[in-house]
Write a protein that holds these residues in place. Structure first.
Motif, PDB file in Angstrom:
ATOM      1  N   ASN A   5       0.817  -1.212   0.000  1.00 47.09           N
ATOM      2  CA  ASN A   5       0.000   0.000   0.000  1.00 47.09           C
ATOM      3  C   ASN A   5       0.848   1.258   0.000  1.00 47.09           C
ATOM      4  O   ASN A   5       0.580   2.215  -0.744  1.00 47.09           O
ATOM      5  CB  ASN A   5      -0.943  -0.021   1.195  1.00 47.09           C
ATOM      6  CG  ASN A   5      -1.803   1.229   1.275  1.00 47.09           C
ATOM      7  OD1 ASN A   5      -1.531   2.114   2.072  1.00 47.09           O
ATOM      8  ND2 ASN A   5      -2.819   1.311   0.438  1.00 47.09           N
ATOM      9  N   GLN A   6       1.889   1.292   0.812  1.00 49.74           N
ATOM     10  CA  GLN A   6       2.729   2.485   0.880  1.00 49.74           C
ATOM     11  C   GLN A   6       3.472   2.703  -0.429  1.00 49.74           C
ATOM     12  O   GLN A   6       3.645   3.849  -0.878  1.00 49.74           O
ATOM     13  CB  GLN A   6       3.728   2.382   2.036  1.00 49.74           C
ATOM     14  CG  GLN A   6       4.473   3.690   2.305  1.00 49.74           C
ATOM     15  CD  GLN A   6       3.521   4.846   2.614  1.00 49.74           C
ATOM     16  OE1 GLN A   6       2.667   4.748   3.490  1.00 49.74           O
ATOM     17  NE2 GLN A   6       3.659   5.944   1.874  1.00 49.74           N
ATOM     18  N   ASP A   7       3.933   1.600  -1.063  1.00 43.46           N
ATOM     19  CA  ASP A   7       4.583   1.723  -2.367  1.00 43.46           C
ATOM     20  C   ASP A   7       3.642   2.389  -3.370  1.00 43.46           C
ATOM     21  O   ASP A   7       4.054   3.243  -4.166  1.00 43.46           O
ATOM     22  CB  ASP A   7       4.984   0.345  -2.897  1.00 43.46           C
ATOM     23  CG  ASP A   7       6.062  -0.321  -2.053  1.00 43.46           C
ATOM     24  OD1 ASP A   7       6.873   0.404  -1.454  1.00 43.46           O
ATOM     25  OD2 ASP A   7       6.075  -1.564  -2.004  1.00 43.46           O
ATOM     26  N   ILE A   8       2.379   1.977  -3.349  1.00 37.65           N
ATOM     27  CA  ILE A   8       1.388   2.539  -4.276  1.00 37.65           C
ATOM     28  C   ILE A   8       1.199   4.026  -4.014  1.00 37.65           C
ATOM     29  O   ILE A   8       1.189   4.846  -4.939  1.00 37.65           O
ATOM     30  CB  ILE A   8       0.051   1.787  -4.151  1.00 37.65           C
ATOM     31  CG1 ILE A   8       0.201   0.348  -4.667  1.00 37.65           C
ATOM     32  CG2 ILE A   8      -1.050   2.508  -4.915  1.00 37.65           C
ATOM     33  CD1 ILE A   8      -1.001  -0.529  -4.388  1.00 37.65           C
ATOM     34  N   LEU A   9       1.061   4.388  -2.750  1.00 34.08           N
ATOM     35  CA  LEU A   9       0.863   5.800  -2.400  1.00 34.08           C
ATOM     36  C   LEU A   9       2.064   6.655  -2.775  1.00 34.08           C
ATOM     37  O   LEU A   9       1.933   7.857  -3.026  1.00 34.08           O
ATOM     38  CB  LEU A   9       0.561   5.936  -0.912  1.00 34.08           C
ATOM     39  CG  LEU A   9      -0.752   5.303  -0.437  1.00 34.08           C
ATOM     40  CD1 LEU A   9      -0.887   5.444   1.081  1.00 34.08           C
ATOM     41  CD2 LEU A   9      -1.944   5.911  -1.145  1.00 34.08           C
ATOM     42  N   ASP A  10       3.248   6.046  -2.826  1.00 34.03           N
ATOM     43  CA  ASP A  10       4.470   6.782  -3.153  1.00 34.03           C
ATOM     44  C   ASP A  10       4.709   6.919  -4.657  1.00 34.03           C
ATOM     45  O   ASP A  10       5.624   7.638  -5.076  1.00 34.03           O
ATOM     46  CB  ASP A  10       5.685   6.091  -2.521  1.00 34.03           C
ATOM     47  CG  ASP A  10       5.710   6.239  -1.000  1.00 34.03           C
ATOM     48  OD1 ASP A  10       5.030   7.152  -0.483  1.00 34.03           O
ATOM     49  OD2 ASP A  10       6.388   5.420  -0.345  1.00 34.03           O
ATOM     50  N   LEU A  11       3.922   6.234  -5.462  1.00 38.08           N
ATOM     51  CA  LEU A  11       4.110   6.305  -6.915  1.00 38.08           C
ATOM     52  C   LEU A  11       3.787   7.708  -7.435  1.00 38.08           C
ATOM     53  O   LEU A  11       2.939   8.413  -6.866  1.00 38.08           O
ATOM     54  CB  LEU A  11       3.196   5.293  -7.614  1.00 38.08           C
ATOM     55  CG  LEU A  11       3.508   3.814  -7.413  1.00 38.08           C
ATOM     56  CD1 LEU A  11       2.382   2.957  -7.985  1.00 38.08           C
ATOM     57  CD2 LEU A  11       4.838   3.440  -8.068  1.00 38.08           C
ATOM     58  N   ALA A  17      -2.227   6.501 -11.285  1.00 38.74           N
ATOM     59  CA  ALA A  17      -3.557   6.489 -11.895  1.00 38.74           C
ATOM     60  C   ALA A  17      -3.658   5.418 -12.968  1.00 38.74           C
ATOM     61  O   ALA A  17      -4.643   4.663 -13.026  1.00 38.74           O
ATOM     62  CB  ALA A  17      -3.868   7.864 -12.478  1.00 38.74           C
ATOM     63  N   HIS A  18      -2.646   5.330 -13.849  1.00 35.32           N
ATOM     64  CA  HIS A  18      -2.657   4.294 -14.892  1.00 35.32           C
ATOM     65  C   HIS A  18      -2.585   2.901 -14.280  1.00 35.32           C
ATOM     66  O   HIS A  18      -3.304   1.986 -14.697  1.00 35.32           O
ATOM     67  CB  HIS A  18      -1.475   4.501 -15.847  1.00 35.32           C
ATOM     68  CG  HIS A  18      -1.695   5.577 -16.854  1.00 35.32           C
ATOM     69  ND1 HIS A  18      -2.603   5.471 -17.884  1.00 35.32           N
ATOM     70  CD2 HIS A  18      -1.104   6.802 -17.004  1.00 35.32           C
ATOM     71  CE1 HIS A  18      -2.576   6.576 -18.616  1.00 35.32           C
ATOM     72  NE2 HIS A  18      -1.676   7.399 -18.092  1.00 35.32           N
ATOM     73  N   PHE A  19      -1.734   2.732 -13.303  1.00 37.41           N
ATOM     74  CA  PHE A  19      -1.508   1.428 -12.684  1.00 37.41           C
ATOM     75  C   PHE A  19      -2.778   0.904 -12.006  1.00 37.41           C
ATOM     76  O   PHE A  19      -3.225  -0.220 -12.259  1.00 37.41           O
ATOM     77  CB  PHE A  19      -0.358   1.540 -11.674  1.00 37.41           C
ATOM     78  CG  PHE A  19       0.042   0.245 -11.042  1.00 37.41           C
ATOM     79  CD1 PHE A  19       0.768  -0.702 -11.749  1.00 37.41           C
ATOM     80  CD2 PHE A  19      -0.294  -0.034  -9.717  1.00 37.41           C
ATOM     81  CE1 PHE A  19       1.151  -1.892 -11.154  1.00 37.41           C
ATOM     82  CE2 PHE A  19       0.080  -1.226  -9.120  1.00 37.41           C
ATOM     83  CZ  PHE A  19       0.799  -2.163  -9.842  1.00 37.41           C
ATOM     84  N   ILE A  20      -3.377   1.722 -11.165  1.00 32.59           N
ATOM     85  CA  ILE A  20      -4.559   1.286 -10.419  1.00 32.59           C
ATOM     86  C   ILE A  20      -5.758   1.112 -11.346  1.00 32.59           C
ATOM     87  O   ILE A  20      -6.551   0.169 -11.183  1.00 32.59           O
ATOM     88  CB  ILE A  20      -4.887   2.278  -9.284  1.00 32.59           C
ATOM     89  CG1 ILE A  20      -3.737   2.308  -8.270  1.00 32.59           C
ATOM     90  CG2 ILE A  20      -6.194   1.920  -8.598  1.00 32.59           C
ATOM     91  CD1 ILE A  20      -3.436   0.962  -7.632  1.00 32.59           C
ATOM     92  N   ASN A  21      -5.911   1.987 -12.326  1.00 31.98           N
ATOM     93  CA  ASN A  21      -7.035   1.858 -13.262  1.00 31.98           C
ATOM     94  C   ASN A  21      -6.925   0.606 -14.112  1.00 31.98           C
ATOM     95  O   ASN A  21      -7.928   0.087 -14.583  1.00 31.98           O
ATOM     96  CB  ASN A  21      -7.134   3.100 -14.159  1.00 31.98           C
ATOM     97  CG  ASN A  21      -8.033   4.167 -13.571  1.00 31.98           C
ATOM     98  OD1 ASN A  21      -9.236   4.091 -13.703  1.00 31.98           O
ATOM     99  ND2 ASN A  21      -7.437   5.135 -12.892  1.00 31.98           N
ATOM    100  N   SER A  22      -5.705   0.110 -14.318  1.00 39.07           N
ATOM    101  CA  SER A  22      -5.523  -1.105 -15.120  1.00 39.07           C
ATOM    102  C   SER A  22      -5.765  -2.373 -14.318  1.00 39.07           C
ATOM    103  O   SER A  22      -6.093  -3.416 -14.892  1.00 39.07           O
ATOM    104  CB  SER A  22      -4.102  -1.148 -15.699  1.00 39.07           C
ATOM    105  OG  SER A  22      -3.843  -0.037 -16.525  1.00 39.07           O
TER     106      SER A  22
END
Length: 210
Positions: A5-11, A17-22
């Motif tokens: 989760n923290q890695d995602i928030l740090d992107l 946006a592209h990563f999570i939407n995919s």
């Protein structure tokens, strides 16, 4: 690639946006048509339409936070009437262009070359080039406190679809209607059917539908 989760928030914002939407996979590509009380038409592409139930027939759609002007959402709340129109391979580029930030006095229909179509029994504009046209009446809306997105629930009151694509059991062959899918924020896909399967039962093997 393994992230927490923290890695995602740090992107970086756009990468995230592209990563999570995919991640959620293929989604439906639809155009929502609305008209305000002054008759001004609006059209916007969405990939967040989902089935909520068949009795009553309900569709949900998620809108981004209402922290800035959002003509489609505001028109739905104002008129309680809107349309959902499938995107197909003949209009996917024009459909994508409706996501541009046009001025309030500009109609996406006019700017993209898509054609508004009205049925005598419905006030909001359909997309003439769409092969599946759905008219809805607003039944409920709420802000999701977790991220301030807005859930809109509409009841289906009007449908236009070619008879040839509706099978005897009510199944609609979307591939036959050239409906396209979207992944992420900007990647469009045509589809290829694998097969239909019979209703699953615990004491029977998986079988193909005749």
């Amino acid at each position: 690639m393994i992230v927490n989760n923290q890695d995602i928030l740090d992107l970086p914002e756009r990468y995230r946006a592209h990563f999570i939407n995919s991640l959620s996979g293929y989604k439906s590509a639809n155009l929502i048509g609305t008209r305000d009380l002054n008759g001004k038409e609006n059209l916007s592409i969405v990939s967040s339409v989902f089935h909520l139930g068949a009795n009553p027939p309900l569709l949900g759609v998620i809108f981004r936070p209402h922290s800035v002007r959002r003509d489609t959402l505001e028109n739905i709340l104002e008129t309680e009437t809107y349309t959902i129109n499938h995107v197909n391979s003949l209009i996917w580029q024009e459909a994508h262009q409706t996501s541009a930030r046009y001025d309030e006095d500009q109609s996406e229909f006019n700017e993209t070359g898509l054609t508004p179509y009205y049925h005598e029994s419905f006030e909001a504009p359909f997309v003439a080039q769409s092969q599946v046209k759905i008219g809805l009446k607003l039944r409920q809306h709420q802000t999701i406190e977790l991220n301030k997105t807005v859930l809109v629930i509409g009841e289906i009151v009007h449908v236009e679809v070619a008879d040839i694509a509706v099978k005897e059991d009510g199944f609609i062959n979307l591939e036959q209607l050239d409906t396209v899918a979207v992944s992420g924020l900007d990647c469009y896909h045509t589809t290829s059917k694998i097969d239909r399967l019979e209703y699953a039962k615990p004491d029977l093997p998986v079988t193909r539908k005749a």
